[in-house]
Scaffold this active site. Structure first.
Site, mmCIF file in Angstrom:
data_model
loop_
_atom_site.group_PDB
_atom_site.id
_atom_site.type_symbol
_atom_site.label_atom_id
_atom_site.label_comp_id
_atom_site.label_asym_id
_atom_site.label_seq_id
_atom_site.Cartn_x
_atom_site.Cartn_y
_atom_site.Cartn_z
ATOM 1 N N SER A 145 0.840 -1.198 0.000
ATOM 2 C CA SER A 145 0.000 0.000 0.000
ATOM 3 C C SER A 145 0.872 1.244 0.000
ATOM 4 O O SER A 145 1.994 1.221 0.521
ATOM 5 C CB SER A 145 -0.901 0.010 1.243
ATOM 6 O OG SER A 145 -1.563 1.255 1.384
ATOM 7 N N TYR A 158 -1.128 -0.924 10.744
ATOM 8 C CA TYR A 158 -1.304 -1.273 9.336
ATOM 9 C C TYR A 158 -0.213 -0.671 8.455
ATOM 10 O O TYR A 158 0.411 -1.367 7.654
ATOM 11 C CB TYR A 158 -2.681 -0.800 8.854
ATOM 12 C CG TYR A 158 -2.889 -0.978 7.373
ATOM 13 C CD1 TYR A 158 -3.226 -2.218 6.851
ATOM 14 C CD2 TYR A 158 -2.734 0.085 6.500
ATOM 15 C CE1 TYR A 158 -3.400 -2.392 5.486
ATOM 16 C CE2 TYR A 158 -2.909 -0.083 5.138
ATOM 17 C CZ TYR A 158 -3.241 -1.317 4.635
ATOM 18 O OH TYR A 158 -3.406 -1.487 3.287
#
Length: 269
Positions: A145, A158
Protein backbone atom coordinates in the site's frame (compact mmCIF):
# COMPACT_ATOMS: atom_id res chain seq x y z
CA UNK A 1 3.11 -11.45 -17.54
CA UNK A 2 6.90 -11.73 -17.59
CA UNK A 3 9.06 -13.33 -20.30
CA UNK A 4 10.07 -15.94 -17.75
CA UNK A 5 6.48 -16.53 -16.69
CA UNK A 6 5.56 -17.34 -20.30
CA UNK A 7 7.53 -20.56 -19.75
CA UNK A 8 6.27 -21.02 -16.16
CA UNK A 9 3.43 -23.30 -15.11
CA UNK A 10 0.21 -21.47 -15.97
CA UNK A 11 -1.16 -21.89 -12.48
CA UNK A 12 -1.65 -18.92 -10.14
CA UNK A 13 -2.40 -19.04 -6.41
CA UNK A 14 -4.21 -15.96 -5.07
CA UNK A 15 -4.96 -15.27 -1.41
CA UNK A 16 -7.87 -13.06 -0.40
CA UNK A 17 -9.34 -14.11 -3.74
CA UNK A 18 -13.07 -13.79 -3.10
CA UNK A 19 -13.23 -9.97 -3.00
CA UNK A 20 -11.57 -6.78 -4.17
CA UNK A 21 -8.11 -6.82 -5.71
CA UNK A 22 -7.76 -10.58 -5.21
CA UNK A 23 -10.97 -11.25 -7.13
CA UNK A 24 -9.84 -8.82 -9.85
CA UNK A 25 -6.57 -10.75 -10.20
CA UNK A 26 -8.53 -14.00 -10.46
CA UNK A 27 -10.76 -12.65 -13.25
CA UNK A 28 -7.86 -11.17 -15.21
CA UNK A 29 -5.63 -14.24 -14.96
CA UNK A 30 -8.46 -16.63 -15.85
CA UNK A 31 -9.23 -14.49 -18.89
CA UNK A 32 -5.54 -14.71 -19.83
CA UNK A 33 -5.65 -18.52 -19.74
CA UNK A 34 -4.34 -19.28 -16.25
CA UNK A 35 -5.65 -22.06 -14.02
CA UNK A 36 -6.18 -20.90 -10.46
CA UNK A 37 -5.94 -21.83 -6.80
CA UNK A 38 -8.12 -19.41 -4.83
CA UNK A 39 -7.66 -18.92 -1.08
CA UNK A 40 -10.01 -17.09 1.30
CA UNK A 41 -11.77 -17.56 4.62
CA UNK A 42 -15.35 -17.43 3.31
CA UNK A 43 -15.83 -20.87 1.76
CA UNK A 44 -19.26 -20.12 0.28
CA UNK A 45 -18.15 -16.93 -1.46
CA UNK A 46 -14.95 -18.64 -2.56
CA UNK A 47 -16.87 -21.52 -4.16
CA UNK A 48 -19.23 -19.08 -5.89
CA UNK A 49 -16.25 -17.15 -7.32
CA UNK A 50 -14.63 -20.39 -8.51
CA UNK A 51 -17.83 -21.59 -10.17
CA UNK A 52 -18.28 -18.30 -12.00
CA UNK A 53 -14.68 -18.28 -13.28
CA UNK A 54 -14.94 -21.90 -14.41
CA UNK A 55 -18.18 -21.22 -16.26
CA UNK A 56 -17.03 -17.98 -17.89
CA UNK A 57 -13.43 -18.83 -18.79
CA UNK A 58 -13.39 -22.65 -18.81
CA UNK A 59 -10.38 -22.76 -16.51
CA UNK A 60 -9.50 -25.25 -13.76
CA UNK A 61 -10.10 -23.55 -10.41
CA UNK A 62 -9.20 -25.08 -7.05
CA UNK A 63 -10.23 -23.55 -3.72
CA UNK A 64 -8.69 -23.57 -0.26
CA UNK A 65 -10.73 -22.19 2.63
CA UNK A 66 -8.11 -20.97 5.10
CA UNK A 67 -7.57 -18.27 7.70
CA UNK A 68 -4.01 -17.13 7.03
CA UNK A 69 -3.75 -15.45 10.42
CA UNK A 70 -3.52 -18.99 11.86
CA UNK A 71 -0.72 -21.52 11.68
CA UNK A 72 -3.06 -24.18 10.27
CA UNK A 73 -4.24 -21.84 7.51
CA UNK A 74 -0.71 -20.97 6.41
CA UNK A 75 0.34 -24.61 6.55
CA UNK A 76 -2.51 -25.65 4.23
CA UNK A 77 -1.49 -23.09 1.60
CA UNK A 78 2.23 -23.83 1.98
CA UNK A 79 1.43 -27.49 1.32
CA UNK A 80 -0.30 -26.52 -1.95
CA UNK A 81 2.62 -24.32 -3.01
CA UNK A 82 4.96 -27.29 -2.53
CA UNK A 83 2.71 -29.81 -4.32
CA UNK A 84 3.71 -31.61 -7.51
CA UNK A 85 1.57 -29.39 -9.79
CA UNK A 86 3.72 -26.24 -9.59
CA UNK A 87 2.51 -22.68 -9.07
CA UNK A 88 3.91 -20.17 -11.55
CA UNK A 89 2.51 -17.03 -9.88
CA UNK A 90 1.69 -16.31 -6.23
CA UNK A 91 -0.40 -13.24 -5.38
CA UNK A 92 -0.30 -12.49 -1.64
CA UNK A 93 -3.37 -10.28 -1.40
CA UNK A 94 -4.97 -11.27 1.92
CA UNK A 95 -4.62 -8.55 4.54
CA UNK A 96 -6.46 -6.56 7.15
CA UNK A 97 -6.56 -3.27 9.02
CA UNK A 98 -8.08 -2.16 12.32
CA UNK A 99 -10.62 0.61 12.75
CA UNK A 100 -9.28 1.29 16.25
CA UNK A 101 -6.32 3.40 17.46
CA UNK A 102 -3.43 1.30 18.76
CA UNK A 103 -3.77 2.41 22.38
CA UNK A 104 -7.44 1.33 22.44
CA UNK A 105 -7.12 -1.87 20.44
CA UNK A 106 -6.75 -5.35 21.86
CA UNK A 107 -3.26 -6.77 21.60
CA UNK A 108 -4.80 -9.98 20.23
CA UNK A 109 -6.23 -7.99 17.30
CA UNK A 110 -2.89 -6.30 16.66
CA UNK A 111 -1.13 -9.67 16.73
CA UNK A 112 -3.66 -11.12 14.26
CA UNK A 113 -3.02 -8.18 11.90
CA UNK A 114 0.72 -8.85 11.98
CA UNK A 115 0.24 -12.57 11.48
CA UNK A 116 -1.87 -11.94 8.38
CA UNK A 117 -0.14 -8.89 6.88
CA UNK A 118 3.45 -9.90 7.67
CA UNK A 119 3.97 -13.50 8.79
CA UNK A 120 1.65 -15.06 6.19
CA UNK A 121 3.32 -13.06 3.41
CA UNK A 122 6.74 -14.22 4.63
CA UNK A 123 5.72 -17.87 4.93
CA UNK A 124 3.94 -18.17 1.60
CA UNK A 125 6.62 -16.24 -0.29
CA UNK A 126 9.26 -18.53 1.21
CA UNK A 127 7.29 -21.64 0.26
CA UNK A 128 6.75 -20.44 -3.32
CA UNK A 129 10.31 -19.33 -3.98
CA UNK A 130 11.92 -22.71 -3.31
CA UNK A 131 10.32 -24.48 -6.30
CA UNK A 132 10.49 -21.33 -8.44
CA UNK A 133 14.22 -20.83 -7.98
CA UNK A 134 14.85 -24.53 -8.64
CA UNK A 135 12.90 -24.32 -11.91
CA UNK A 136 14.39 -20.96 -12.85
CA UNK A 137 11.07 -19.16 -13.39
CA UNK A 138 8.00 -17.83 -11.58
CA UNK A 139 6.81 -14.67 -9.88
CA UNK A 140 5.37 -13.40 -6.58
CA UNK A 141 3.26 -10.26 -6.23
CA UNK A 142 2.82 -9.03 -2.65
CA UNK A 143 0.01 -6.51 -2.23
CA UNK A 144 1.25 -3.60 -0.15
CA UNK A 145 0.00 0.00 0.00
CA UNK A 146 1.06 3.61 -0.42
CA UNK A 147 0.40 3.78 3.33
CA UNK A 148 3.76 2.06 3.75
CA UNK A 149 5.73 4.93 2.20
CA UNK A 150 7.13 7.45 4.61
CA UNK A 151 4.06 8.55 6.58
CA UNK A 152 3.63 6.84 9.97
CA UNK A 153 -0.17 6.87 10.24
CA UNK A 154 -1.26 7.93 13.73
CA UNK A 155 -1.82 4.89 15.90
CA UNK A 156 -1.78 2.47 12.95
CA UNK A 157 0.02 -0.86 12.89
CA UNK A 158 -1.30 -1.27 9.34
CA UNK A 159 1.04 1.28 7.73
CA UNK A 160 4.01 -0.27 9.53
CA UNK A 161 3.03 -3.73 8.26
CA UNK A 162 2.81 -2.45 4.69
CA UNK A 163 6.19 -0.72 4.98
CA UNK A 164 7.55 -4.17 5.87
CA UNK A 165 5.83 -5.83 2.88
CA UNK A 166 7.30 -3.30 0.45
CA UNK A 167 10.82 -3.48 1.87
CA UNK A 168 10.68 -7.28 2.10
CA UNK A 169 9.46 -7.68 -1.47
CA UNK A 170 12.08 -5.33 -2.90
CA UNK A 171 14.87 -7.00 -0.93
CA UNK A 172 13.84 -10.56 -1.81
CA UNK A 173 13.17 -9.54 -5.41
CA UNK A 174 16.78 -8.48 -5.81
CA UNK A 175 18.06 -11.71 -4.30
CA UNK A 176 16.05 -14.07 -6.55
CA UNK A 177 16.33 -12.14 -9.82
CA UNK A 178 19.53 -14.02 -10.84
CA UNK A 179 17.49 -17.25 -10.68
CA UNK A 180 14.95 -15.98 -13.23
CA UNK A 181 12.29 -15.32 -10.55
CA UNK A 182 10.59 -12.01 -9.83
CA UNK A 183 9.12 -10.63 -6.62
CA UNK A 184 7.25 -7.33 -6.70
CA UNK A 185 5.37 -5.19 -4.19
CA UNK A 186 2.14 -3.76 -5.63
CA UNK A 187 1.31 -0.58 -3.70
CA UNK A 188 -2.10 0.91 -4.53
CA UNK A 189 -3.72 3.88 -2.87
CA UNK A 190 -7.42 4.04 -2.01
CA UNK A 191 -9.07 1.27 -4.05
CA UNK A 192 -12.74 0.39 -4.44
CA UNK A 193 -12.85 -3.08 -2.91
CA UNK A 194 -15.70 -2.94 -0.38
CA UNK A 195 -13.18 -3.42 2.44
CA UNK A 196 -13.76 -0.09 4.15
CA UNK A 197 -17.52 -0.59 4.27
CA UNK A 198 -17.14 -4.07 5.76
CA UNK A 199 -14.67 -2.77 8.34
CA UNK A 200 -16.96 0.11 9.31
CA UNK A 201 -14.40 2.75 8.25
CA UNK A 202 -15.96 6.06 7.19
CA UNK A 203 -14.27 7.08 3.93
CA UNK A 204 -16.81 9.75 2.95
CA UNK A 205 -14.24 12.54 3.23
CA UNK A 206 -11.92 10.96 0.64
CA UNK A 207 -12.48 12.79 -2.69
CA UNK A 208 -13.63 10.73 -5.64
CA UNK A 209 -10.49 11.47 -7.68
CA UNK A 210 -8.32 9.61 -5.15
CA UNK A 211 -10.07 6.27 -5.67
CA UNK A 212 -8.70 3.56 -7.96
CA UNK A 213 -10.52 0.68 -9.64
CA UNK A 214 -9.35 -2.80 -8.67
CA UNK A 215 -9.18 -3.86 -12.34
CA UNK A 216 -6.91 -0.91 -13.14
CA UNK A 217 -4.65 -1.77 -10.19
CA UNK A 218 -4.29 -5.33 -11.50
CA UNK A 219 -3.63 -4.19 -15.08
CA UNK A 220 -0.87 -1.79 -14.07
CA UNK A 221 0.61 -4.26 -11.61
CA UNK A 222 0.94 -6.96 -14.27
CA UNK A 223 2.46 -4.44 -16.72
CA UNK A 224 5.04 -3.44 -14.13
CA UNK A 225 5.82 -7.08 -13.40
CA UNK A 226 6.50 -7.62 -17.10
CA UNK A 227 8.87 -4.65 -16.99
CA UNK A 228 10.77 -6.22 -14.10
CA UNK A 229 9.89 -3.57 -11.52
CA UNK A 230 10.41 -4.41 -7.86
CA UNK A 231 7.79 -1.90 -6.65
CA UNK A 232 4.64 -0.89 -8.55
CA UNK A 233 2.55 2.16 -7.62
CA UNK A 234 -0.60 2.24 -9.79
CA UNK A 235 -1.94 5.60 -10.98
CA UNK A 236 0.04 8.72 -11.88
CA UNK A 237 -1.46 10.64 -8.97
CA UNK A 238 -0.16 8.13 -6.46
CA UNK A 239 3.20 8.00 -8.23
CA UNK A 240 3.48 11.73 -7.51
CA UNK A 241 2.36 11.18 -3.91
CA UNK A 242 4.99 8.49 -3.33
CA UNK A 243 7.73 10.56 -4.98
CA UNK A 244 6.86 13.41 -2.62
CA UNK A 245 6.80 11.13 0.42
CA UNK A 246 10.23 9.75 -0.41
CA UNK A 247 11.82 13.20 -0.54
CA UNK A 248 9.78 15.27 1.92
CA UNK A 249 11.33 16.26 5.29
CA UNK A 250 10.29 14.00 8.15
CA UNK A 251 8.84 16.91 10.12
CA UNK A 252 6.51 17.74 7.24
CA UNK A 253 5.45 14.09 6.95
CA UNK A 254 4.57 13.98 10.63
CA UNK A 255 2.33 17.02 10.15
CA UNK A 256 0.59 15.38 7.21
CA UNK A 257 0.12 12.17 9.17
CA UNK A 258 -1.62 14.04 11.99
CA UNK A 259 -4.05 15.53 9.47
CA UNK A 260 -5.07 12.10 8.24
CA UNK A 261 -6.54 11.30 11.68
CA UNK A 262 -5.72 7.67 11.37
CA UNK A 263 -7.24 7.02 7.96
CA UNK A 264 -5.23 4.69 5.76
CA UNK A 265 -4.93 4.19 2.02
CA UNK A 266 -5.70 0.51 1.73
CA UNK A 267 -5.23 -1.65 -1.34
CA UNK A 268 -5.38 -5.21 -0.09
CA UNK A 269 -8.53 -7.12 0.65
Amino acid sequence: MTDEANHSPRLALITGASLGIGEAFARRLAADGWDLVLVARDADRLDATAAELTRRYDRRVETISADLSTDDGCTAVERRLLAESPVGLLVNNAGTSLNTPFVRSAVEDEARLLRLNVLAVLRLTHAALGPMTERGNGAVINISSVAGFGVPMPGSTYSASKAWVTNFSESIGRSVAPFGVRVMALCPGYTRTGYHERAGIDMSRIPAWMWLRADDVVDEGLRDLRKGKLVSVPGWKYKLVVAGLRHAPRRLLHGVSRDTRGRVARGAD
